[in-house]
Design a protein around this motif. Structure first.
Motif, PDB file in Angstrom:
ATOM      1  N   PRO A  46       0.814  -1.229   0.000  1.00 55.93           N
ATOM      2  CA  PRO A  46       0.000   0.000   0.000  1.00 55.93           C
ATOM      3  C   PRO A  46       0.843   1.274   0.000  1.00 55.93           C
ATOM      4  CG  PRO A  46      -0.887  -1.564   1.572  1.00 55.93           C
ATOM      5  CD  PRO A  46       0.387  -2.174   1.053  1.00 55.93           C
ATOM      6  N   ASN A  47       2.002   1.248   0.645  1.00 57.69           N
ATOM      7  CA  ASN A  47       2.847   2.443   0.633  1.00 57.69           C
ATOM      8  C   ASN A  47       3.267   2.835  -0.780  1.00 57.69           C
ATOM      9  OD1 ASN A  47       2.999   3.073   3.373  1.00 57.69           O
ATOM     10  ND2 ASN A  47       4.521   1.460   3.711  1.00 57.69           N
ATOM     11  N   THR A  48       3.456   1.829  -1.616  1.00 57.42           N
ATOM     12  CA  THR A  48       3.849   2.111  -2.997  1.00 57.42           C
ATOM     13  C   THR A  48       2.723   2.841  -3.720  1.00 57.42           C
ATOM     14  OG1 THR A  48       5.237   0.138  -2.979  1.00 57.42           O
ATOM     15  CG2 THR A  48       4.694   1.064  -5.128  1.00 57.42           C
ATOM     16  N   ILE A  49       1.501   2.378  -3.516  1.00 61.65           N
ATOM     17  CA  ILE A  49       0.351   3.058  -4.143  1.00 61.65           C
ATOM     18  C   ILE A  49       0.205   4.460  -3.551  1.00 61.65           C
ATOM     19  CG2 ILE A  49      -2.095   2.932  -4.657  1.00 61.65           C
ATOM     20  CD1 ILE A  49      -0.563   0.646  -5.816  1.00 61.65           C
ATOM     21  N   ALA A  50       0.422   4.571  -2.233  1.00 64.17           N
ATOM     22  CA  ALA A  50       0.302   5.889  -1.605  1.00 64.17           C
ATOM     23  C   ALA A  50       1.266   6.864  -2.265  1.00 64.17           C
ATOM     24  CB  ALA A  50       0.573   5.786  -0.100  1.00 64.17           C
ATOM     25  N   ARG A  51       2.468   6.384  -2.546  1.00 64.79           N
ATOM     26  CA  ARG A  51       3.427   7.258  -3.202  1.00 64.79           C
ATOM     27  C   ARG A  51       2.949   7.662  -4.599  1.00 64.79           C
ATOM     28  NH1 ARG A  51       9.921   6.593  -4.175  1.00 64.79           N
ATOM     29  NH2 ARG A  51      10.134   8.611  -5.218  1.00 64.79           N
ATOM     30  N   GLU A  57      -0.792  13.709  -7.265  1.00 66.85           N
ATOM     31  CA  GLU A  57      -1.367  14.936  -6.723  1.00 66.85           C
ATOM     32  C   GLU A  57      -0.373  16.086  -6.873  1.00 66.85           C
ATOM     33  OE1 GLU A  57      -2.967  14.728  -2.759  1.00 66.85           O
ATOM     34  OE2 GLU A  57      -4.145  16.521  -3.236  1.00 66.85           O
ATOM     35  N   ALA A  58       0.913  15.798  -6.642  1.00 66.59           N
ATOM     36  CA  ALA A  58       1.930  16.846  -6.788  1.00 66.59           C
ATOM     37  C   ALA A  58       1.962  17.367  -8.223  1.00 66.59           C
ATOM     38  CB  ALA A  58       3.296  16.298  -6.389  1.00 66.59           C
ATOM     39  N   GLU A  59       1.641  16.503  -9.179  1.00 65.18           N
ATOM     40  CA  GLU A  59       1.617  16.930 -10.581  1.00 65.18           C
ATOM     41  C   GLU A  59       0.299  17.588 -10.955  1.00 65.18           C
ATOM     42  OE1 GLU A  59       2.797  13.906 -13.356  1.00 65.18           O
ATOM     43  OE2 GLU A  59       4.610  13.398 -12.251  1.00 65.18           O
ATOM     44  N   GLY A  60      -0.626  17.649  -9.999  1.00 68.18           N
ATOM     45  CA  GLY A  60      -1.894  18.314 -10.260  1.00 68.18           C
ATOM     46  C   GLY A  60      -2.896  17.443 -11.001  1.00 68.18           C
ATOM     47  N   TYR A  71      -9.260  11.478  -6.361  1.00 69.71           N
ATOM     48  CA  TYR A  71     -10.059  11.694  -7.566  1.00 69.71           C
ATOM     49  C   TYR A  71      -9.227  12.310  -8.686  1.00 69.71           C
ATOM     50  CZ  TYR A  71     -13.892  11.043  -4.298  1.00 69.71           C
ATOM     51  OH  TYR A  71     -14.737  10.512  -3.368  1.00 69.71           O
ATOM     52  N   VAL A  72      -9.589  12.001  -9.916  1.00 71.99           N
ATOM     53  CA  VAL A  72      -8.986  12.694 -11.048  1.00 71.99           C
ATOM     54  C   VAL A  72      -9.382  14.164 -10.947  1.00 71.99           C
ATOM     55  CG1 VAL A  72      -8.903  12.879 -13.562  1.00 71.99           C
ATOM     56  CG2 VAL A  72      -9.163  10.641 -12.479  1.00 71.99           C
ATOM     57  N   THR A  73      -8.439  15.046 -11.206  1.00 76.93           N
ATOM     58  CA  THR A  73      -8.734  16.477 -11.075  1.00 76.93           C
ATOM     59  C   THR A  73      -9.878  16.890 -11.993  1.00 76.93           C
ATOM     60  OG1 THR A  73      -7.800  18.703 -11.211  1.00 76.93           O
ATOM     61  CG2 THR A  73      -7.125  17.154 -12.886  1.00 76.93           C
ATOM     62  N   ASP A  74     -10.465  18.022 -11.660  1.00 72.53           N
ATOM     63  CA  ASP A  74     -11.570  18.559 -12.439  1.00 72.53           C
ATOM     64  C   ASP A  74     -11.075  19.573 -13.466  1.00 72.53           C
ATOM     65  OD1 ASP A  74     -14.145  17.794 -12.472  1.00 72.53           O
ATOM     66  OD2 ASP A  74     -14.719  18.818 -10.633  1.00 72.53           O
TER      67      ASP A  74
END
Lengths: 123, 123, 123, 123
Positions: A46-51, A57-60, A71-74
């Motif tokens: 799970p830590n791998t998926i968390a990363r 998210e960091a890439e927006g 969620y996929v961004t809007d």
DNA sequence: GTGGTCTAGACCACT
DNA sequence: GTGGTCTAGACCACC
């Protein structure tokens, strides 16, 4: 899913999710599979998926709502940029491979036009 | 080498060897790795490699000289046909993927020309 | 070093390193303490430090040279931006606190000028 | 609350209570938490709290009514003096830190005015 | 239930 | 020696 040996797993999963978004299998606003579920499904920690989700998210590309999921961004702008970057990379990879076969731009475009004419069933 | 789940291993190895030939890593007349050695290297049953070589020979791509091993054919015609068939398949795969992204021929060719201008470093 | 409870440790360490850079205790091009050594010194898991260095690199503040260590970036632009962002945050925190005391801009500036006149020894 | 290592705990608690008064979380005449309860809450020896209240009373900031508890003083003069001393200390600390960043009075005031213009949301 | 953080300890690649 | 990745399993905060 199978993982390549020489590329970090988290990068491969990131690419896979990006490809899902770019191809429309994941649409803007869709919820991603939960960390734990995806970890089980991919037989990964799970830590791998968390990363993966953290970097997306960091890439927006994704947003996470605490306690609610990821969620996929809007924002269409980010998704459009992702889509065009993705296409550019694929084109670049393709050209590199074709050049490895000794073909140049003119020949490549000829092949594309030829292939496009007659449909592309093969194998 | 890693094998995909849904395709027979012998076909994957065949494709791999064809790709070596097409890309020039294996040239006309070169000797292929012996069945025994390749089986060990790929962790695969020698019978599987034998089948690969048999099918490559049936396609005219290789020739086997009894007691001396298996060689890439010397006939330029076969190799040229292989090369162009391989390129056509790659072009076809590429077009299918790009269309999955919603792009049409004109846009694809534009991208190729744009990419070709500036070189193709990415990632 | 002591860690606050309600802020992730990795963020506190990041802030600490940024503060070292901004104040000049770490200069451009200096090598950061190795992950393992800093982990021991701060009594923290090496993975936590690794995350700190990874995020600092993502922000462009550090660069890592494989097998050689992690270094403060050489780019003055990034360091200047860091320095001014840091100062702005401190000013903002200060203003928020002073307003909590019921003081407004004019009074705050008066206090600064008064304090600046007589030196600032206290306690 | 967490305690710093290099400062006596009773001084840290005194500062904390003064900060509560100065910021308005404790108003004139309000009753302080009982020695017993505060000792439990802070995980500290009741004698330590007793000393805090004794010193606060010596400074005129609190008054103890036998059998009824300890209260913030009613005298506005004392509270006003406390407030302004507190503010002066904070200003002094702030200036020292900003000078550590290489900024001088003019630049600091500029930053304050800039920050004051656009509000102070950050982070 | 969700994601976020931290630890412990392993193995890898690079120099 | 350096950093990079991955796993296992724990605890937390949010909903």
């Amino acid at each position: 899913m199978q993982f390549q040996k020489n590329t970090p797993i988290y990068l491969q999963i990131m690419e896979d999710i990006k490809s899902d978004i770019v191809s429309g299998r994941l649409k803007r606003g869709n919820q991603l599979t939960s960390i734990r579920d995806l970890a089980i499904h991919l037989q990964v920690n799970p830590n791998t998926i968390a990363r993966v989700y953290r970097e997306l998210e960091a890439e927006g590309i994704c947003v996470t709502k605490r306690g609610m999921g990821t969620y996929v961004t809007d924002e269409e702008g980010v998704l459009g940029a992702l889509r065009s970057q993705y296409a550019r990379n694929k084109v670049s990879d393709f050209l590199e491979m074709m050049r490895g076969l000794g073909l140049h731009r003119g020949e490549i475009i000829e092949l594309i036009e030829a292939c496009d004419m007659k449909g592309d069933a093969h194998e």
